[in-house]
Write a protein that holds these residues in place. Structure first.
Motif, PDB file in Angstrom:
ATOM      1  N   SER A 370      35.969 -23.529  31.813  1.00 16.97           N
ATOM      2  CA  SER A 370      37.201 -22.969  31.253  1.00 16.97           C
ATOM      3  C   SER A 370      37.084 -21.458  31.075  1.00 16.97           C
ATOM      4  CB  SER A 370      37.499 -23.640  29.908  1.00 16.97           C
ATOM      5  OG  SER A 370      38.646 -23.074  29.307  1.00 16.97           O
ATOM      6  N   GLN A 371      35.935 -21.017  30.588  1.00 21.06           N
ATOM      7  CA  GLN A 371      35.702 -19.582  30.412  1.00 21.06           C
ATOM      8  C   GLN A 371      35.715 -18.869  31.759  1.00 21.06           C
ATOM      9  OE1 GLN A 371      31.730 -18.369  29.171  1.00 21.06           O
ATOM     10  NE2 GLN A 371      32.601 -16.835  27.795  1.00 21.06           N
ATOM     11  N   PHE A 372      35.115 -19.493  32.774  1.00 23.60           N
ATOM     12  CA  PHE A 372      35.077 -18.875  34.102  1.00 23.60           C
ATOM     13  C   PHE A 372      36.485 -18.739  34.676  1.00 23.60           C
ATOM     14  CE2 PHE A 372      34.897 -19.380  38.739  1.00 23.60           C
ATOM     15  CZ  PHE A 372      34.130 -18.273  39.074  1.00 23.60           C
ATOM     16  N   GLU A 373      37.312 -19.768  34.516  1.00 17.95           N
ATOM     17  CA  GLU A 373      38.683 -19.708  35.035  1.00 17.95           C
ATOM     18  C   GLU A 373      39.440 -18.536  34.408  1.00 17.95           C
ATOM     19  OE1 GLU A 373      40.205 -23.532  34.141  1.00 17.95           O
ATOM     20  OE2 GLU A 373      39.183 -24.545  35.800  1.00 17.95           O
ATOM     21  N   ASN A 374      39.302 -18.390  33.102  1.00 13.76           N
ATOM     22  CA  ASN A 374      39.972 -17.269  32.423  1.00 13.76           C
ATOM     23  C   ASN A 374      39.387 -15.937  32.864  1.00 13.76           C
ATOM     24  OD1 ASN A 374      41.605 -19.038  30.966  1.00 13.76           O
ATOM     25  ND2 ASN A 374      40.110 -19.223  29.298  1.00 13.76           N
ATOM     26  N   ASN A 375      38.071 -15.906  33.057  1.00 13.43           N
ATOM     27  CA  ASN A 375      37.407 -14.664  33.454  1.00 13.43           C
ATOM     28  C   ASN A 375      37.823 -14.234  34.851  1.00 13.43           C
ATOM     29  OD1 ASN A 375      35.436 -12.566  32.804  1.00 13.43           O
ATOM     30  ND2 ASN A 375      34.201 -13.462  34.418  1.00 13.43           N
ATOM     31  N   VAL A 376      38.031 -15.215  35.745  1.00 13.01           N
ATOM     32  CA  VAL A 376      38.472 -14.879  37.105  1.00 13.01           C
ATOM     33  C   VAL A 376      39.844 -14.223  37.061  1.00 13.01           C
ATOM     34  CG1 VAL A 376      39.223 -15.863  39.304  1.00 13.01           C
ATOM     35  CG2 VAL A 376      37.076 -16.612  38.281  1.00 13.01           C
ATOM     36  N   ASP A 377      40.750 -14.773  36.274  1.00 15.03           N
ATOM     37  CA  ASP A 377      42.082 -14.160  36.147  1.00 15.03           C
ATOM     38  C   ASP A 377      41.973 -12.719  35.642  1.00 15.03           C
ATOM     39  OD1 ASP A 377      43.225 -16.510  36.990  1.00 15.03           O
ATOM     40  OD2 ASP A 377      43.542 -17.286  34.963  1.00 15.03           O
ATOM     41  N   ARG A 378      41.058 -12.504  34.687  1.00 13.86           N
ATOM     42  CA  ARG A 378      40.858 -11.148  34.173  1.00 13.86           C
ATOM     43  C   ARG A 378      40.278 -10.239  35.251  1.00 13.86           C
ATOM     44  NH1 ARG A 378      36.730  -8.351  32.873  1.00 13.86           N
ATOM     45  NH2 ARG A 378      35.351 -10.143  33.154  1.00 13.86           N
ATOM     46  N   GLU A 379      39.281 -10.744  35.992  1.00 12.42           N
ATOM     47  CA  GLU A 379      38.668  -9.947  37.054  1.00 12.42           C
ATOM     48  C   GLU A 379      39.689  -9.546  38.109  1.00 12.42           C
ATOM     49  OE1 GLU A 379      35.431 -12.088  38.696  1.00 12.42           O
ATOM     50  OE2 GLU A 379      34.102 -11.815  36.980  1.00 12.42           O
ATOM     51  N   VAL A 380      40.540 -10.497  38.485  1.00 11.97           N
ATOM     52  CA  VAL A 380      41.550 -10.200  39.503  1.00 11.97           C
ATOM     53  C   VAL A 380      42.521  -9.139  38.992  1.00 11.97           C
ATOM     54  CG1 VAL A 380      43.513 -11.151  40.782  1.00 11.97           C
ATOM     55  CG2 VAL A 380      41.381 -12.452  40.615  1.00 11.97           C
ATOM     56  N   ALA A 381      42.968  -9.298  37.753  1.00 15.95           N
ATOM     57  CA  ALA A 381      43.920  -8.327  37.181  1.00 15.95           C
ATOM     58  C   ALA A 381      43.292  -6.935  37.110  1.00 15.95           C
ATOM     59  CB  ALA A 381      44.365  -8.791  35.794  1.00 15.95           C
ATOM     60  N   GLU A 382      42.057  -6.855  36.646  1.00 17.34           N
ATOM     61  CA  GLU A 382      41.385  -5.557  36.543  1.00 17.34           C
ATOM     62  C   GLU A 382      41.137  -4.953  37.921  1.00 17.34           C
ATOM     63  OE1 GLU A 382      37.868  -5.973  34.255  1.00 17.34           O
ATOM     64  OE2 GLU A 382      38.919  -6.285  32.340  1.00 17.34           O
ATOM     65  N   ALA A 383      40.735  -5.796  38.881  1.00 14.66           N
ATOM     66  CA  ALA A 383      40.459  -5.287  40.226  1.00 14.66           C
ATOM     67  C   ALA A 383      41.723  -4.751  40.885  1.00 14.66           C
ATOM     68  CB  ALA A 383      39.842  -6.394  41.081  1.00 14.66           C
ATOM     69  N   LYS A 384      42.862  -5.418  40.638  1.00 18.16           N
ATOM     70  CA  LYS A 384      44.135  -4.921  41.182  1.00 18.16           C
ATOM     71  C   LYS A 384      44.442  -3.525  40.651  1.00 18.16           C
ATOM     72  CE  LYS A 384      46.468  -9.390  41.684  1.00 18.16           C
ATOM     73  NZ  LYS A 384      47.557 -10.239  41.148  1.00 18.16           N
ATOM     74  N   VAL A 385      44.260  -3.358  39.357  1.00 23.94           N
ATOM     75  CA  VAL A 385      44.519  -2.052  38.744  1.00 23.94           C
ATOM     76  C   VAL A 385      43.600  -0.992  39.334  1.00 23.94           C
ATOM     77  CG1 VAL A 385      44.442  -0.747  36.590  1.00 23.94           C
ATOM     78  CG2 VAL A 385      45.389  -3.064  36.607  1.00 23.94           C
ATOM     79  N   LYS A 386      42.312  -1.346  39.504  1.00 26.64           N
ATOM     80  CA  LYS A 386      41.348  -0.393  40.072  1.00 26.64           C
ATOM     81  C   LYS A 386      41.731  -0.013  41.495  1.00 26.64           C
ATOM     82  CE  LYS A 386      36.977  -0.704  39.450  1.00 26.64           C
ATOM     83  NZ  LYS A 386      35.579  -1.214  39.423  1.00 26.64           N
ATOM     84  N   VAL A 387      42.165  -0.994  42.284  1.00 27.57           N
ATOM     85  CA  VAL A 387      42.565  -0.703  43.661  1.00 27.57           C
ATOM     86  C   VAL A 387      43.762   0.242  43.686  1.00 27.57           C
ATOM     87  CG1 VAL A 387      43.567  -1.703  45.758  1.00 27.57           C
ATOM     88  CG2 VAL A 387      41.610  -2.800  44.668  1.00 27.57           C
ATOM     89  N   ASP A 388      44.775  -0.081  42.895  1.00 25.79           N
ATOM     90  CA  ASP A 388      45.976   0.765  42.870  1.00 25.79           C
ATOM     91  C   ASP A 388      45.642   2.178  42.398  1.00 25.79           C
ATOM     92  OD1 ASP A 388      47.461  -1.364  43.744  1.00 25.79           O
ATOM     93  OD2 ASP A 388      48.136  -1.964  41.744  1.00 25.79           O
ATOM     94  N   ASN A 389      44.840   2.275  41.342  1.00 28.44           N
ATOM     95  CA  ASN A 389      44.462   3.590  40.834  1.00 28.44           C
ATOM     96  C   ASN A 389      43.646   4.367  41.865  1.00 28.44           C
ATOM     97  OD1 ASN A 389      45.736   3.042  38.425  1.00 28.44           O
ATOM     98  ND2 ASN A 389      43.849   2.486  37.337  1.00 28.44           N
ATOM     99  N   ALA A 390      42.742   3.670  42.545  1.00 29.07           N
ATOM    100  CA  ALA A 390      41.892   4.343  43.537  1.00 29.07           C
ATOM    101  C   ALA A 390      42.714   4.856  44.706  1.00 29.07           C
ATOM    102  CB  ALA A 390      40.805   3.386  44.028  1.00 29.07           C
ATOM    103  N   ILE A 391      43.682   4.061  45.152  1.00 31.67           N
ATOM    104  CA  ILE A 391      44.531   4.489  46.272  1.00 31.67           C
ATOM    105  C   ILE A 391      45.342   5.718  45.888  1.00 31.67           C
ATOM    106  CG2 ILE A 391      46.496   3.834  47.708  1.00 31.67           C
ATOM    107  CD1 ILE A 391      45.390   0.987  47.732  1.00 31.67           C
ATOM    108  N   ARG A 392      45.917   5.689  44.681  1.00 30.40           N
ATOM    109  CA  ARG A 392      46.666   6.869  44.215  1.00 30.40           C
ATOM    110  C   ARG A 392      45.753   8.078  44.086  1.00 30.40           C
ATOM    111  NH1 ARG A 392      49.435   3.004  40.958  1.00 30.40           N
ATOM    112  NH2 ARG A 392      47.945   3.352  39.270  1.00 30.40           N
TER     113      ARG A 392
END
Length: 463
Positions: A370-392
């Motif tokens: 259960s913790q891993f499932e929640n952590n994956v959602d967090r990782e994906v959300a954070e990684a998306k932000v990092k990608v968008d910020n890096a591209i900008r």
């Protein structure tokens, strides 16, 4: 001039170190090589082989267990046994009615007699066979062994993803470091030329001593940066080769360039992200193993049945020569077949305690899932932000580099025409270096953040 030549030779050595008698490699080539040669992955493969042998070991329990034995004994002093005289009392006390005996007749007390039943030499040779008929824990153990193999395979997949991530990041680090070294080399050449021109102007009185000193400081700083980045490039190459499992003395040349770095958001797969992750499969398999362990202890409450067969010869003689004749008069054959039913009655509540412990461990794994499932959602959300910020950031820093280059060229032209100061040139050059460094850092961040997003989504590597 001598310093320039030495520095340019240093740059040439660093930039072309992987091109001299080297192997040309793309990122895909490096990943393929790593998946075949990385030591960590080789350890994972060996773990997989160990799991396969565990299956064979469990299977062996269900096959006949046959053992042979041969023994010869010489008795130096034969042990004495004592026999009770049971005939006399039986005759006088049982077979004959005491009332018929003359008055005063006494029935004798039982006597004992020493006797030796062993021979001086004895021998035994035989085979024993034991065959499992029913044992509940055997079938559970066989399923568990297969699950252990599956766990090993999934852990290997997890290791492969980690290797792909490490190799990819190391590959881009080399590209970024090399690009920065190229830029510093060109920048050093420009500053070196400008320094020589300023020294010549100073000698004829068209420049001040402070102008020469400022440029020398800038010249020395860039020269130091060149040496540092040369070492950094070598270190980065060694890191890449280490991640690949390649000998460090093997020279390589990377054929990809920075244009291969994607500056578009990663396409997201449908469904839940965690199901694509090997870590999730590992957790689920561990849960399955705990369930099987519980079944194993529960099955031990059920009786088990084994068939036993014994066959052999036994001999006894007071002559060693007769013992070695191996004939029917000395060696006598025996055989028997039986069935053993083992019924568990009470074990001090040991199995019950083991079952309780495993049920608690199962709850722990379920919480981890259960913790891993929640952590994956967090990782994906954070990684998306990092990608968008890096591209900008890449887009912004790329524009800043262009502007800094324009400012530097205009400032240098003004200085050479005598309408500007070299302080402005130095400041413009410093700003250009900072802009270039920021751009390369943003580009590396864009590359690594997309790798991390793919890993979070479970799409980085699928074999």
């Amino acid at each position: 001039m001598k310093g320039l030549l030495i520095s340019l030779l240093l740059i040439g050595f660093a930039i072309n170190i992987e091109a001299q008698e080297s192997v040309n490699l793309t990122l895909d080539d490096c990943i393929k090589y790593a998946l075949e040669n990385n030591e960590q992955l080789e350890i994972a493969r060996l773990d997989n082989e160990i799991a396969r042998t565990q299956i064979n070991e469990t299977l062996a329990r269900g096959l006949p267990q046959v053992n042979g034995s041969v023994g010869l004994v010489k008795n130096f002093e034969i042990q004495t046994s004592f026999i009770q005289d049971f005939i006399s009392p039986a005759v006088y006390g049982v077979l004959i009615d005491e009332s018929l005996l003359p008055d005063g007749t006494q029935i004798p007390e039982p006597q004992t007699f020493p006797a030796a039943f062993e021979t001086e030499y004895s021998g035994q040779a035989g085979l024993t066979a034991r065959q499992l008929i029913f044992d509940g824990s055997y079938f559970v153990g066989l399923k568990a062994a297969q699950t252990v193999k599956l766990l090993s395979q999934r852990e290997q997949k997890q290791t492969e993803v980690q290797i792909v991530e490490g190799v990819s990041k190391a590959y881009y680090l080399v590209l970024i470091t090399k690009e920065n070294l190229d830029f510093l080399g060109r920048n050093f050449g420009t500053i070196d030329t400008l320094l020589q021109e300023t020294e010549a102007m100073y000698e004829v009185g068209f420049a001040e001593k402070i102008d020469v000193s400022r440029l020398k400081i800038q010249h020395n700083n860039i020269k130091t940066e060149l040496k540092n980045n040369t070492e950094l490039l070598i270190t980065s190459l060694n890191l890449l080769k280490f991640q690949m499992g390649m000998p460090l003395n093997q020279r390589i040349a990377l054929t990809d360039d920075l244009s291969n770095i994607s500056l578009t958001p990663v396409t997201e797969p449908g469904g839940e992200y965690h199901v694509n992750r090997p870590e999730y499969d590992v957790l689920q398999t561990n849960k399955d193993l705990i369930d099987l362990n519980i079944k194993n202890f529960q099955s031990q409450y059920i009786p088990n049945i084994y068939a036993n067969f014994n066959f052999g010869w036994t001999a006894g003689t007071n002559s060693f020569s007769r013992l070695t004749e191996f004939n029917d008069q000395t060696w006598f054959r025996y055989s028997n077949l039986g069935v053993t039913l083992s019924i568990p009655i009470f074990d001090g509540l040991s199995k019950r305690a083991n079952i309780q412990r495993n049920r608690i461990q199962k709850q722990q794994v379920e919480e981890s899932i259960s913790q891993f499932e929640n952590n994956v959602d967090r990782e994906v959300a954070e990684a998306k932000v990092k990608v968008d910020n890096a591209i900008r950031s890449v887009e912004t820093q790329s524009e800043n580099v262009e502007l800094a280059e324009e400012v530097y060229e205009m400032t240098k032209a003004k200085y050479q025409e005598g309408i500007g100061s070299n302080l402005e040139v130095i400041e413009a050059n410093t700003s250009l270096k900072e802009s270039k460094t920021n751009y390369l850092n943003a580009l590396y961040e864009a590359a690594t953040s997309q790798i991390e997003l793919k890993k979070a989504l479970g799409t980085l590597y699928n074999n």
